[in-house]
Design a protein around this motif. Structure first.
Motif, mmCIF file in Angstrom:
data_model
loop_
_atom_site.group_PDB
_atom_site.id
_atom_site.type_symbol
_atom_site.label_atom_id
_atom_site.label_comp_id
_atom_site.label_asym_id
_atom_site.label_seq_id
_atom_site.Cartn_x
_atom_site.Cartn_y
_atom_site.Cartn_z
ATOM 1 N N THR A 80 -4.041 -4.059 7.823
ATOM 2 C CA THR A 80 -4.204 -4.038 9.285
ATOM 3 C C THR A 80 -2.923 -4.430 9.984
ATOM 4 O O THR A 80 -2.773 -4.211 11.187
ATOM 5 C CB THR A 80 -5.338 -4.988 9.701
ATOM 6 N N TYR A 81 -2.011 -5.052 9.236
ATOM 7 C CA TYR A 81 -0.728 -5.427 9.818
ATOM 8 C C TYR A 81 0.215 -4.230 9.948
ATOM 9 O O TYR A 81 1.294 -4.347 10.517
ATOM 10 C CB TYR A 81 -0.039 -6.502 8.974
ATOM 11 N N PHE A 82 -0.176 -3.092 9.383
ATOM 12 C CA PHE A 82 0.675 -1.896 9.452
ATOM 13 C C PHE A 82 0.181 -0.993 10.572
ATOM 14 O O PHE A 82 -0.988 -0.626 10.629
ATOM 15 C CB PHE A 82 0.642 -1.138 8.124
ATOM 16 N N LYS A 83 1.067 -0.654 11.491
ATOM 17 C CA LYS A 83 0.730 0.212 12.605
ATOM 18 C C LYS A 83 1.409 1.564 12.412
ATOM 19 O O LYS A 83 2.626 1.669 12.479
ATOM 20 C CB LYS A 83 1.196 -0.406 13.938
ATOM 21 N N GLY A 84 0.664 2.553 12.169
ATOM 22 C CA GLY A 84 1.240 3.874 11.956
ATOM 23 C C GLY A 84 0.412 4.655 10.959
ATOM 24 O O GLY A 84 -0.614 4.185 10.451
ATOM 25 N N LYS A 85 0.864 5.844 10.676
ATOM 26 C CA LYS A 85 0.158 6.717 9.740
ATOM 27 C C LYS A 85 1.144 7.227 8.701
ATOM 28 O O LYS A 85 2.247 7.673 9.030
ATOM 29 C CB LYS A 85 -0.470 7.893 10.498
ATOM 30 N N LEU A 86 0.758 7.152 7.429
ATOM 31 C CA LEU A 86 1.621 7.626 6.348
ATOM 32 C C LEU A 86 1.313 9.085 6.042
ATOM 33 O O LEU A 86 0.139 9.496 6.043
ATOM 34 C CB LEU A 86 1.420 6.788 5.082
ATOM 35 N N ARG A 87 2.344 9.847 5.794
ATOM 36 C CA ARG A 87 2.147 11.213 5.315
ATOM 37 C C ARG A 87 1.557 11.136 3.897
ATOM 38 O O ARG A 87 1.689 10.109 3.223
ATOM 39 C CB ARG A 87 3.494 11.950 5.295
ATOM 40 N N PRO A 88 0.947 12.217 3.389
ATOM 41 C CA PRO A 88 0.292 12.154 2.064
ATOM 42 C C PRO A 88 1.221 11.662 0.955
ATOM 43 O O PRO A 88 0.819 10.833 0.129
ATOM 44 C CB PRO A 88 -0.161 13.596 1.837
ATOM 45 N N TYR A 89 2.458 12.164 0.924
ATOM 46 C CA TYR A 89 3.349 11.722 -0.155
ATOM 47 C C TYR A 89 3.795 10.272 0.059
ATOM 48 O O TYR A 89 4.091 9.556 -0.901
ATOM 49 C CB TYR A 89 4.572 12.655 -0.264
ATOM 50 N N GLN A 90 3.840 9.809 1.321
ATOM 51 C CA GLN A 90 4.170 8.406 1.591
ATOM 52 C C GLN A 90 3.027 7.506 1.156
ATOM 53 O O GLN A 90 3.247 6.410 0.626
ATOM 54 C CB GLN A 90 4.497 8.217 3.064
ATOM 55 N N GLN A 91 1.800 7.966 1.346
ATOM 56 C CA GLN A 91 0.638 7.221 0.870
ATOM 57 C C GLN A 91 0.677 7.096 -0.649
ATOM 58 O O GLN A 91 0.409 6.029 -1.214
ATOM 59 C CB GLN A 91 -0.665 7.903 1.308
ATOM 60 N N ALA A 92 1.057 8.206 -1.312
ATOM 61 C CA ALA A 92 1.167 8.176 -2.781
ATOM 62 C C ALA A 92 2.251 7.179 -3.214
ATOM 63 O O ALA A 92 2.076 6.463 -4.205
ATOM 64 C CB ALA A 92 1.489 9.571 -3.312
ATOM 65 N N GLY A 93 3.366 7.134 -2.473
ATOM 66 C CA GLY A 93 4.416 6.166 -2.775
ATOM 67 C C GLY A 93 3.942 4.741 -2.569
ATOM 68 O O GLY A 93 4.253 3.843 -3.372
ATOM 69 N N TYR A 94 3.186 4.512 -1.512
ATOM 70 C CA TYR A 94 2.613 3.187 -1.242
ATOM 71 C C TYR A 94 1.648 2.789 -2.358
ATOM 72 O O TYR A 94 1.644 1.647 -2.831
ATOM 73 C CB TYR A 94 1.916 3.212 0.112
ATOM 74 N N ASN A 95 0.826 3.752 -2.800
ATOM 75 C CA ASN A 95 -0.099 3.481 -3.917
ATOM 76 C C ASN A 95 0.685 3.037 -5.157
ATOM 77 O O ASN A 95 0.294 2.106 -5.870
ATOM 78 C CB ASN A 95 -0.906 4.731 -4.255
ATOM 79 N N TRP A 96 1.775 3.723 -5.426
ATOM 80 C CA TRP A 96 2.599 3.402 -6.597
ATOM 81 C C TRP A 96 3.186 1.993 -6.489
ATOM 82 O O TRP A 96 3.169 1.218 -7.449
ATOM 83 C CB TRP A 96 3.704 4.458 -6.714
ATOM 84 N N LEU A 97 3.665 1.637 -5.295
ATOM 85 C CA LEU A 97 4.225 0.299 -5.091
ATOM 86 C C LEU A 97 3.148 -0.770 -5.291
ATOM 87 O O LEU A 97 3.406 -1.833 -5.879
ATOM 88 C CB LEU A 97 4.839 0.193 -3.697
ATOM 89 N N ARG A 98 1.947 -0.492 -4.805
ATOM 90 C CA ARG A 98 0.838 -1.446 -4.986
ATOM 91 C C ARG A 98 0.468 -1.584 -6.459
ATOM 92 O O ARG A 98 0.172 -2.686 -6.951
ATOM 93 C CB ARG A 98 -0.378 -0.968 -4.177
ATOM 94 N N PHE A 99 0.487 -0.457 -7.172
ATOM 95 C CA PHE A 99 0.149 -0.470 -8.596
ATOM 96 C C PHE A 99 1.159 -1.321 -9.373
ATOM 97 O O PHE A 99 0.786 -2.143 -10.217
ATOM 98 C CB PHE A 99 0.148 0.958 -9.136
ATOM 99 N N LEU A 100 2.460 -1.107 -9.101
ATOM 100 C CA LEU A 100 3.497 -1.910 -9.756
ATOM 101 C C LEU A 100 3.296 -3.390 -9.454
ATOM 102 O O LEU A 100 3.489 -4.256 -10.319
ATOM 103 C CB LEU A 100 4.892 -1.475 -9.285
ATOM 104 N N ASN A 101 2.900 -3.691 -8.219
ATOM 105 C CA ASN A 101 2.694 -5.079 -7.825
ATOM 106 C C ASN A 101 1.605 -5.737 -8.663
ATOM 107 O O ASN A 101 1.742 -6.883 -9.110
ATOM 108 C CB ASN A 101 2.339 -5.128 -6.331
ATOM 109 N N GLU A 102 0.516 -5.005 -8.918
ATOM 110 C CA GLU A 102 -0.598 -5.568 -9.684
ATOM 111 C C GLU A 102 -0.169 -5.942 -11.097
ATOM 112 O O GLU A 102 -0.676 -6.905 -11.667
ATOM 113 C CB GLU A 102 -1.757 -4.578 -9.738
ATOM 114 N N TYR A 103 0.737 -5.155 -11.674
ATOM 115 C CA TYR A 103 1.166 -5.418 -13.041
ATOM 116 C C TYR A 103 2.478 -6.191 -13.111
ATOM 117 O O TYR A 103 3.053 -6.357 -14.179
ATOM 118 C CB TYR A 103 1.301 -4.101 -13.811
ATOM 119 N N SER A 104 2.970 -6.636 -11.955
ATOM 120 C CA SER A 104 4.229 -7.394 -11.873
ATOM 121 C C SER A 104 5.409 -6.616 -12.430
ATOM 122 O O SER A 104 6.315 -7.183 -13.044
ATOM 123 C CB SER A 104 4.089 -8.739 -12.608
ATOM 124 N N PHE A 105 5.368 -5.301 -12.252
ATOM 125 C CA PHE A 105 6.507 -4.463 -12.632
ATOM 126 C C PHE A 105 7.461 -4.338 -11.455
ATOM 127 O O PHE A 105 7.037 -4.287 -10.296
ATOM 128 C CB PHE A 105 6.053 -3.048 -13.015
#
Length: 980
Positions: free
Chosen positions: A516-541
């Protein structure tokens, strides 16, 4: 008499005798009459005019004509006729019966016989004649028999003498060849004309064995010389030819052959401690020699003895017996090819391999080859007995996923002997190749283990269990790609959770909700990039977001930081970047994450206290400040440390690279459009920051990847490196994802140099070409690359404008004229244009022109202080149509979407840097078509560099080079081409 090539004709060959050179051949073309028969109109032809009769010539004819030309007396004497005598006079002199030059005569005759043999083989399916005394080339036709005749040698021994004579059969019929004017054309091998027929012979019979019998029925060998004659002459005949004997025996051995492959040490290695504390061999250059023999009954032959049959003479009392072994060349050749197909190249009956390679080979193929009939024999070199283990060696490894690592379980066996895995691992890492088994045999570690497992073994770490002294081996999870590669190649087994398996293909990663702290809309490939960053975060990569310029790396990162504020309230992340980008990050953060508290830690008035950081969600600072304030920054524990334009740490020995690695945090992330600029080590430095140890230490990385990739162009290593880093680098190209971007058109504008410019260019090119040639001829000289770089740089500058090299130059530049013309045209039409150059002096010349014309412009190079104002002026001021930009200073961090044109004034070593420059205009927010012009001076080093770069860069795709690695990759042929 001239023959018409337009009328029917035929090519024929004629045989005649030369006074000194013996039988020669000549080529003729003969006109055909109305009945299709040979007429009396003929013409001698040579290779020079044979093309006139091409309709009648095939490939064999051209070869024949060239060979016959070389037999003409003028060509024969040319290599020896130093005094330039007339050919006939020269031959008369060396063949003078009173003082013959026998050595030269023998050499000429041997040469002529060799050429006759070549000609006669090519004459099959041609027409051959004997030339008449009047020079008529078609006097008598000779029939060329298609099959080879057989010679049978007869011996009849009685109590007093041995009679010897040959008979000849063709197609089973006796040939009448004695006492009837038959003669030899060629001696080695024999070719004979008898009754107007041309004969060749099986088994390569030489003519000297037939020559005595043209006028003699038989040869008689007296008893006194019988034994010597039998040993020296008849043994050789029995071995090679068909012999019929009366009065002595010929026993022929035709047993089934068997291959025997022996192997033994070539050199002894040094001994150290072994597996159980005894003796251990450490190989240096120790090798194994394989030797191949073929066994026929009780007879054995080395593989390099290629005689098809062999004969030995035995004399008991007054009786002679010849023992002949007939070999099977098909079997022997098939076995040689079989061994070659399996990697054992036998030459001169031997093959030499490094010991680890040899036992790897034996381990893989020995059982199969034994089943096929090959016998293996181990032999000792020297007096000391050393028995090698030759059996099946296997290694089974299993990786089991734990919370933060993989547990390693492994079993190693040599035959029935199980070896502790942690000891084998140490041997592999240290390069120890052999050790002693409990039964006294020496086990050699297969080379494939070093290749397949050496890398992953070096990454294993020892872990002591809590409340225990037990030590186990673990593998960190960021080595997942290597583990999966070995798993796919069936070299180990790895158990992965479904979630971790998705890291190999980020498109399968589930969608994560935006904060909710993010104001804006991500394009589909930007959403995929965000998903990847979140995934790396979960595994501490750690990760490297390496999207194309203009695809929104900043907004994807801000989306992650917004999530971190929500998930880890009270933590602070640090963003480090070039100074020029701080303002851009500040603006973007206010736009997309307005509730994030952002501190700009920069400028001379910054408060140098780490305690203040905890009051902010994000701290923005520069690489320069990080280097200066490293003691302050490393005293604070950050949530994320994020490096923008992370190629700033590409040199692992630099102060900034060392500084950022001293910082403390939970997670690491880097952002860059070009993870590799100068060479492969750039990649190691950045990947080691985000995932320490992923690519090993610097030395191991240099050995495993850098040298094979940059020095040997090893594509397998490139693939392996890409596979290792793939889970942790996300790179999308505009062409893949930003389909809504307007069209980008790239044009190459070739400019001709002015006459004065070309003269200066050629003078400098000649000077450097000579200097480089001299330096390359001096062994050990190390500054050739520097000289080449300096020379190519000067030539590139001259191709732009000689004033870049010589301030006193008053002439024109062809490229400048074209650039000015294009600038005037685009500006007059109301378009905005970015003008990039590597050379600031080149921009200065364009700047001088714009000021003379009174055209307003924006300007940016490394010394520009009001960078932000220059960008704003170009973007917003409608009167400012031109932005002059230094390629290095303006290639990153700029949004210049007002531009519709991009001019690249000089081709850059690294096309990726050019692409970054283009992306200043061709990025999200651009609504107009972007047209790019690359200006290249024709017939200069600029053209050749572009051609070379296309070829060099095809090797690695993402592994991109600039000056240093480009220079290292140049071969001598490349350098010659550049300076041609």
């Amino acid at each position: 008499m001239k023959v018409s090539a337009e009328a029917p004709h035929q090519l024929i060959y004629s045989l005649f005798e030369h006074e000194y050179l013996g039988l020669l051949f000549e080529s003729f073309v003969v006109q055909l009459n109305e009945k299709g028969k040979l007429s009396f109109a003929y013409q001698n032809i040579s290779y020079k005019n044979a093309h006139e009769f091409a309709a009648s010539c095939d490939e064999a004819d051209y070869k024949l004509i060239r060979l016959m030309d070389s037999m003409q007396q003028e060509e024969v004497v040319k290599p020896f006729n130093k005094k330039k005598l007339k050919p006939k006079e020269f031959l008369r002199k060396i063949f003078d019966p009173q003082a013959p030059n026998q050595q030269l005569i023998d050499l000429i005759r041997q040469n002529m016989d060799t050429k006759r043999a070549q000609i006669l083989e090519l004459l099959r399916n041609k027409r051959l004649f004997v030339m008449g005394s009047d020079g008529n080339p078609t006097w008598k036709e000779i029939e060329i028999l298609p099959k080879r005749a057989q010679v049978l040698f007869h011996f009849m021994r009685n109590e007093e003498v041995t009679h010897y004579w040959p008979t000849i059969k063709y197609q089973g019929e006796l040939v009448n060849w004695q006492f009837n004017s038959s003669y030899l054309i060629c001696h080695d091998p024999a070719w004979m004309i008898a009754e107007d027929k041309l004969y060749s012979f099986k088994k390569g019979v030489d003519g000297y064995k037939l020559k005595p019998f043209f006028s003699k029925k038989r040869i008689i060998v007296k008893k006194a010389v019988e034994e010597v004659y039998y040993k020296k002459f008849i043994t050789q005949l029995v071995s090679s030819f068909d012999v019929h004997a009366e009065g002595f025996d010929i026993i022929v051995e035709r047993s089934k052959p068997q291959g025997i492959l022996t192997f033994m040490d070539f050199a002894e290695g040094k001994m150290a401690q072994d597996l159980f504390g005894n003796k251990l061999a450490v190989e240096e250059e120790s090798k194994i020699v394989f030797t191949l023999h073929f066994q026929y009954g009780s007879y054995r032959f080395r593989a390099d003895n290629r005689v098809l049959s062999n004969a030995e003479l035995e004399k008991i009392g007054d009786e002679y017996t010849f023992y002949k072994v007939v070999r099977d060349p098909d079997f022997e050749n098939q076995l040689l090819e079989r061994l070659k197909s399996l990697g054992l190249h036998i030459q001169s009956s031997k093959a030499v391999m490094k010991k680890t390679e040899a036992f790897d080979w034996l381990n893989r193929f020995k059982t199969t080859l034994e089943e096929e009939g090959l016998q293996f024999v181990q032999r000792q070199a020297g007096e000391k007995e050393k028995r090698y283990f030759v059996g099946h060696a296997k290694i089974n490894i299993r990786l089991a996923e734990n919370i933060d690592w993989f547990d390693v379980h492994a079993v190693v066996k040599f035959g029935e002997h199980e070896i502790p895995f942690h000891k084998i691992r140490k041997y592999l890492i240290k390069g120890v190749t052999e050790f002693e088994l409990p039964n006294g045999e020496i086990a050699v570690i297969p080379r494939s283990w070093f290749v397949d497992y050496g890398e992953i073994f070096s990454f294993l770490e020892e872990e002591t269990q809590p409340d225990s002294t037990t030590t186990s081996l673990i593998l960190k999870k960021h080595h997942i790609a290597l583990a999966q590669e070995l798993n796919e190649n069936k070299l180990l087994k790895v158990s992965l959770s479904d979630k971790l398996r998705k890291l190999q293909d980020f498109t399968q990663i589930e969608d994560y909700p935006l904060s909710t702290y993010f104001k804006g809309k991500l394009r589909p490939y930007q959403q995929a990039g965000y998903n990847w960053l979140r995934f790396l975060n979960e595994y501490s990569f750690g990760g490297c977001l390496a999207d194309d310029m203009g695809l929104g790396k900043t907004v994807q990162t801000l989306a992650l930081l917004a999530h971190r504020k929500e998930a880890a309230e009270g933590t602070t992340s640090l963003l480090i970047m070039p100074t020029s980008l701080i303002y851009n990050w500040e603006v973007e953060a206010k736009k997309f994450t307005p509730k994030l508290k952002v501190l700009v830690y920069a400028g001379t008035h910054r408060i140098k206290r780490a305690a203040q950081f905890s009051a902010y969600d994000v701290v923005l600072t520069s690489y320069g400040i990080t280097r200066i304030d490293i003691e302050i920054l490393k005293s604070f524990y950050f949530d994320y440390i994020i490096l923008d334009e992370s190629q700033a740490i590409k040199n692992p020995g630099s102060r900034i690279a060392k500084a950022v690695n001293e910082l403390h945090c939970n997670h690491r992330l880097i952002l860059t459009g070009t993870p590799v600029e100068n060479g492969t080590m750039d990649l190691w430095s950045q990947m080691n920051f985000i995932n320490p140890g992923l690519l090993g230490n610097q030395n191991s990385f240099k050995k495993q990847f850098l040298l094979p990739i940059e020095k040997q162009a090893d594509t397998d290593k490139i693939v392996k490196l890409h596979a290792t880093i793939k889970p942790f680098i996300l790179r999308r190209l505009k062409t893949q994802v930003a389909t809504d971007l307007p069209e980008k058109v790239i044009n190459v504008r070739y400019s001709s140099m002015t006459a004065e410019q070309e003269k200066v260019y050629e003078e400098v090119k000649s000077r450097y070409r000579e200097k480089i040639a001299q330096e390359f001829s001096i062994s050990g000289l190390r500054n050739q690359q520097f000289t080449l770089l300096r020379g190519l740089t000067q030539l590139r500058q001259l191709a732009n404008h000689p004033r870049l090299v010589d301030k006193g130059y008053t002439g024109d530049s062809g490229k400048l004229e074209d650039v000015i013309h294009m600038l005037d045209a685009t500006a007059s039409e109301g378009h905005k244009v970015l003008v990039f150059s590597q050379f600031v002096r080149h921009l200065a010349i364009i700047r001088e022109y714009l000021e003379e014309k009174g055209m307003p412009y924006a300007y940016l190079d490394g010394t520009t202080k009001d960078r932000r104002e220059q960008v704003t002026k170009f973007q917003e001021d409608k009167e400012v149509k031109v932005f002059l930009i230094s390629l290095k200073a303006g290639g990153v961090g700029l949004n210049l979407t007002a531009a519709e044109y991009v001019f690249l004034l000089d081709p850059w070593w690294n096309p990726a840097v050019e692409a970054q420059a283009i992306d200043r205009a061709h990025r999200i927010g651009q609504e107009n078509k972007v047209i790019i012009y690359k200006f290249i001076s024709k017939e200069t080093v600029e053209e050749k560099i572009m051609a070379l770069q296309e070829r060099k860069l095809a090797l690695a795709g993402g592994l991109i080079s600039t000056e240093e690695s480009f220079m290292k990759s140049l071969s001598k042929e490349d350098i010659d081409a550049l300076l041609d």
